[in-house]
Motif scaffolding. Structure first.
Motif, PDB file in Angstrom:
ATOM      1  N   PRO A   1       0.847  -1.204   0.000  1.00 15.14           N
ATOM      2  CA  PRO A   1       0.000   0.000   0.000  1.00 15.14           C
ATOM      3  C   PRO A   1       0.882   1.253   0.000  1.00 15.14           C
ATOM      4  O   PRO A   1       1.729   1.423   0.883  1.00 15.14           O
ATOM      5  CB  PRO A   1      -0.797  -0.124   1.302  1.00 15.14           C
ATOM      6  N   VAL A   2       0.706   2.112  -0.965  1.00 16.26           N
ATOM      7  CA  VAL A   2       1.568   3.282  -1.106  1.00 16.26           C
ATOM      8  C   VAL A   2       0.737   4.508  -1.481  1.00 16.26           C
ATOM      9  O   VAL A   2      -0.463   4.420  -1.721  1.00 16.26           O
ATOM     10  CB  VAL A   2       2.654   3.050  -2.191  1.00 16.26           C
ATOM     11  N   ARG A   3       1.415   5.632  -1.548  1.00 12.69           N
ATOM     12  CA  ARG A   3       0.863   6.862  -2.114  1.00 12.69           C
ATOM     13  C   ARG A   3       2.000   7.582  -2.812  1.00 12.69           C
ATOM     14  O   ARG A   3       3.187   7.291  -2.587  1.00 12.69           O
ATOM     15  CB  ARG A   3       0.285   7.775  -1.018  1.00 12.69           C
ATOM     16  N   PHE A   4       1.661   8.512  -3.676  1.00 16.49           N
ATOM     17  CA  PHE A   4       2.690   9.373  -4.250  1.00 16.49           C
ATOM     18  C   PHE A   4       3.265  10.250  -3.142  1.00 16.49           C
ATOM     19  O   PHE A   4       2.530  10.718  -2.263  1.00 16.49           O
ATOM     20  CB  PHE A   4       2.113  10.246  -5.366  1.00 16.49           C
ATOM     21  N   ASP A   5       4.553  10.469  -3.169  1.00 13.91           N
ATOM     22  CA  ASP A   5       5.202  11.314  -2.165  1.00 13.91           C
ATOM     23  C   ASP A   5       5.497  12.697  -2.732  1.00 13.91           C
ATOM     24  O   ASP A   5       6.484  13.341  -2.373  1.00 13.91           O
ATOM     25  CB  ASP A   5       6.490  10.651  -1.672  1.00 13.91           C
ATOM     26  N   THR A   6       4.658  13.136  -3.643  1.00 11.26           N
ATOM     27  CA  THR A   6       4.772  14.461  -4.230  1.00 11.26           C
ATOM     28  C   THR A   6       3.413  14.855  -4.777  1.00 11.26           C
ATOM     29  O   THR A   6       2.600  13.993  -5.123  1.00 11.26           O
ATOM     30  CB  THR A   6       5.817  14.486  -5.370  1.00 11.26           C
ATOM     31  N   ASP A   7       3.163  16.159  -4.828  1.00 12.62           N
ATOM     32  CA  ASP A   7       1.924  16.651  -5.427  1.00 12.62           C
ATOM     33  C   ASP A   7       2.174  17.242  -6.803  1.00 12.62           C
ATOM     34  O   ASP A   7       1.299  17.910  -7.368  1.00 12.62           O
ATOM     35  CB  ASP A   7       1.276  17.703  -4.519  1.00 12.62           C
ATOM     36  N   SER A   8       3.358  17.003  -7.356  1.00 10.57           N
ATOM     37  CA  SER A   8       3.645  17.516  -8.696  1.00 10.57           C
ATOM     38  C   SER A   8       4.524  16.532  -9.451  1.00 10.57           C
ATOM     39  O   SER A   8       5.369  15.863  -8.866  1.00 10.57           O
ATOM     40  CB  SER A   8       4.345  18.884  -8.622  1.00 10.57           C
ATOM     41  N   ILE A   9       4.290  16.441 -10.737  1.00 11.96           N
ATOM     42  CA  ILE A   9       5.137  15.635 -11.618  1.00 11.96           C
ATOM     43  C   ILE A   9       5.602  16.538 -12.749  1.00 11.96           C
ATOM     44  O   ILE A   9       4.792  17.124 -13.464  1.00 11.96           O
ATOM     45  CB  ILE A   9       4.368  14.420 -12.186  1.00 11.96           C
ATOM     46  N   GLN A  10       6.897  16.639 -12.900  1.00 16.18           N
ATOM     47  CA  GLN A  10       7.473  17.496 -13.927  1.00 16.18           C
ATOM     48  C   GLN A  10       8.086  16.622 -15.012  1.00 16.18           C
ATOM     49  O   GLN A  10       8.984  15.818 -14.742  1.00 16.18           O
ATOM     50  CB  GLN A  10       8.523  18.434 -13.331  1.00 16.18           C
ATOM     51  N   THR A  11       7.590  16.776 -16.215  1.00 18.63           N
ATOM     52  CA  THR A  11       8.110  15.999 -17.334  1.00 18.63           C
ATOM     53  C   THR A  11       8.527  16.939 -18.455  1.00 18.63           C
ATOM     54  O   THR A  11       7.990  18.034 -18.612  1.00 18.63           O
ATOM     55  CB  THR A  11       7.045  15.022 -17.878  1.00 18.63           C
ATOM     56  N   SER A  12       9.482  16.466 -19.236  1.00 20.06           N
ATOM     57  CA  SER A  12       9.932  17.202 -20.415  1.00 20.06           C
ATOM     58  C   SER A  12      10.068  16.212 -21.552  1.00 20.06           C
ATOM     59  O   SER A  12      10.834  15.250 -21.458  1.00 20.06           O
ATOM     60  CB  SER A  12      11.279  17.887 -20.164  1.00 20.06           C
ATOM     61  N   VAL A  13       9.299  16.431 -22.602  1.00 21.73           N
ATOM     62  CA  VAL A  13       9.359  15.517 -23.741  1.00 21.73           C
ATOM     63  C   VAL A  13      10.769  15.484 -24.317  1.00 21.73           C
ATOM     64  O   VAL A  13      11.308  14.425 -24.638  1.00 21.73           O
ATOM     65  CB  VAL A  13       8.345  15.930 -24.817  1.00 21.73           C
ATOM     66  N   ALA A  14      11.393  16.635 -24.416  1.00 20.08           N
ATOM     67  CA  ALA A  14      12.729  16.696 -25.011  1.00 20.08           C
ATOM     68  C   ALA A  14      13.736  15.916 -24.185  1.00 20.08           C
ATOM     69  O   ALA A  14      14.516  15.117 -24.708  1.00 20.08           O
ATOM     70  CB  ALA A  14      13.163  18.152 -25.151  1.00 20.08           C
ATOM     71  N   SER A  15      13.714  16.135 -22.869  1.00 20.61           N
ATOM     72  CA  SER A  15      14.699  15.455 -22.020  1.00 20.61           C
ATOM     73  C   SER A  15      14.408  13.968 -21.930  1.00 20.61           C
ATOM     74  O   SER A  15      15.318  13.152 -21.860  1.00 20.61           O
ATOM     75  CB  SER A  15      14.720  16.077 -20.621  1.00 20.61           C
ATOM     76  N   PHE A  16      13.129  13.599 -21.968  1.00 24.29           N
ATOM     77  CA  PHE A  16      12.780  12.182 -21.884  1.00 24.29           C
ATOM     78  C   PHE A  16      13.299  11.440 -23.107  1.00 24.29           C
ATOM     79  O   PHE A  16      13.782  10.318 -23.017  1.00 24.29           O
ATOM     80  CB  PHE A  16      11.270  12.008 -21.767  1.00 24.29           C
ATOM     81  N   GLN A  17      13.233  12.076 -24.276  1.00 25.55           N
ATOM     82  CA  GLN A  17      13.699  11.426 -25.496  1.00 25.55           C
ATOM     83  C   GLN A  17      15.211  11.239 -25.502  1.00 25.55           C
ATOM     84  O   GLN A  17      15.738  10.406 -26.231  1.00 25.55           O
ATOM     85  CB  GLN A  17      13.257  12.230 -26.721  1.00 25.55           C
ATOM     86  N   THR A  18      15.926  11.985 -24.665  1.00 23.95           N
ATOM     87  CA  THR A  18      17.375  11.819 -24.570  1.00 23.95           C
ATOM     88  C   THR A  18      17.761  10.850 -23.454  1.00 23.95           C
ATOM     89  O   THR A  18      18.936  10.642 -23.196  1.00 23.95           O
ATOM     90  CB  THR A  18      18.060  13.171 -24.306  1.00 23.95           C
ATOM     91  N   GLY A  19      16.765  10.258 -22.793  1.00 25.98           N
ATOM     92  CA  GLY A  19      17.062   9.236 -21.797  1.00 25.98           C
ATOM     93  C   GLY A  19      16.811   9.651 -20.365  1.00 25.98           C
ATOM     94  O   GLY A  19      16.977   8.843 -19.456  1.00 25.98           O
ATOM     95  N   ASP A  20      16.413  10.891 -20.119  1.00 23.18           N
ATOM     96  CA  ASP A  20      16.131  11.347 -18.759  1.00 23.18           C
ATOM     97  C   ASP A  20      14.701  10.997 -18.381  1.00 23.18           C
ATOM     98  O   ASP A  20      13.772  11.185 -19.170  1.00 23.18           O
ATOM     99  CB  ASP A  20      16.321  12.873 -18.641  1.00 23.18           C
ATOM    100  N   ALA A  21      14.524  10.482 -17.174  1.00 16.24           N
ATOM    101  CA  ALA A  21      13.192  10.136 -16.689  1.00 16.24           C
ATOM    102  C   ALA A  21      12.828  11.037 -15.522  1.00 16.24           C
ATOM    103  O   ALA A  21      13.693  11.434 -14.746  1.00 16.24           O
ATOM    104  CB  ALA A  21      13.148   8.671 -16.243  1.00 16.24           C
ATOM    105  N   PRO A  22      11.549  11.398 -15.376  1.00 15.48           N
ATOM    106  CA  PRO A  22      11.151  12.223 -14.240  1.00 15.48           C
ATOM    107  C   PRO A  22      11.249  11.448 -12.942  1.00 15.48           C
ATOM    108  O   PRO A  22      11.164  10.212 -12.930  1.00 15.48           O
ATOM    109  CB  PRO A  22       9.690  12.565 -14.570  1.00 15.48           C
ATOM    110  N   GLN A  23      11.436  12.164 -11.849  1.00 18.71           N
ATOM    111  CA  GLN A  23      11.423  11.533 -10.540  1.00 18.71           C
ATOM    112  C   GLN A  23       9.983  11.487 -10.031  1.00 18.71           C
ATOM    113  O   GLN A  23       9.315  12.514  -9.976  1.00 18.71           O
ATOM    114  CB  GLN A  23      12.308  12.299  -9.561  1.00 18.71           C
ATOM    115  N   VAL A  24       9.531  10.285  -9.684  1.00 18.45           N
ATOM    116  CA  VAL A  24       8.163  10.103  -9.198  1.00 18.45           C
ATOM    117  C   VAL A  24       8.243   9.293  -7.906  1.00 18.45           C
ATOM    118  O   VAL A  24       8.118   8.069  -7.913  1.00 18.45           O
ATOM    119  CB  VAL A  24       7.295   9.371 -10.238  1.00 18.45           C
ATOM    120  N   PRO A  25       8.481   9.969  -6.762  1.00 15.44           N
ATOM    121  CA  PRO A  25       8.633   9.235  -5.502  1.00 15.44           C
ATOM    122  C   PRO A  25       7.317   8.648  -5.017  1.00 15.44           C
ATOM    123  O   PRO A  25       6.258   9.281  -5.086  1.00 15.44           O
ATOM    124  CB  PRO A  25       9.155  10.310  -4.540  1.00 15.44           C
TER     125      PRO A  25
END
Length: 210
Positions: free
Chosen positions: A180-204
């Motif tokens: 049983p878990v919950r998200f440990d943040t109230d925001s998710i920051q993503t960037s299409v450009a950075s994701f395509q270069t291999g960077d993944a957002p942090q989603v605690p």
């Protein structure tokens, strides 16, 4: 507690990083010795869900799941791929994987537990989110039949036997389970450009007590 009985997409949690954490209070004495204590009886697990994202479709699925949970507001189920069975990951679940209780002639309800062994020391972890349909129960070496001999509350991990086991009778169980878990943040920051270069957002993601 606000909790949704829905599992975070297992294909996204596969490849995530995380595991159990403990809280230990350490006091160093004047003579150099230490006193160690913990206010926690059970470990608490943390994960990063962002590591398992592999495509823009995965990000869309994550955002939809995040919005439906209203950020940190609602808890949910999480499959910990490193520890999700009552047995070793390479084995199939069996009714005699774990000893969960011994009968006293009166008690019919038993909490699912998973016991960890190392160096002669044991830790019994309460399992409160078993996977529906995966639970196997045994009594003194004989497999029982669900709905005939027992029922399982998948929201609490409580097993109810139709008849109370005799005094000393060994109650065993096998199962798959979620955390049983919950998200440990109230925001998710993503960037299409950075994701395509291999960077993944942090989603605690953090385990919650239920």
């Amino acid at each position: 507690m606000a909790f949704h009985e829905v599992r975070f997409p297992a294909n996204l949690s596969f490849g995530s990083v995380g595991g159990p954490e403990r809280r230990t209070e350490i006091v160093t004495l004047a003579n150099g010795f230490e006193e160690r204590n913990t206010p926690w009886a059970d470990a608490r697990r943390r994960y990063d869900a962002g590591v398992g994202l592999r495509s823009l479709d995965d990000i869309e699925t994550l955002i939809a799941f995040f919005e439906a949970r209203r950020g940190q507001l609602y808890g949910f189920r999480w499959k910990d791929w490193s520890d999700y069975k009552s047995c070793r990951p390479s084995r199939e679940v069996a009714f005699d994987d774990q000893i969960i209780a011994h009968g006293d002639g009166a008690t019919r309800d038993f909490q699912l537990i998973k016991t960890y062994h190392s160096g002669g020391v044991r830790y019994a972890r309460p399992i409160v989110k078993p996977v529906a349909g995966s639970v196997r129960i045994g009594l003194d070496g004989e497999a029982l039949v669900e709905t005939v001999h027992f029922t399982v509350d998948a929201a609490t991990g409580l097993v109810s036997l139709v008849d109370a086991p005799d005094i000393g009778a060994e109650v065993t169980a096998g199962f798959e389970f979620d955390v049983p878990v919950r998200f440990d943040t109230d925001s998710i920051q993503t960037s299409v450009a950075s994701f395509q270069t291999g960077d993944a957002p942090q989603v605690p993601v953090v385990e919650v007590r239920v």
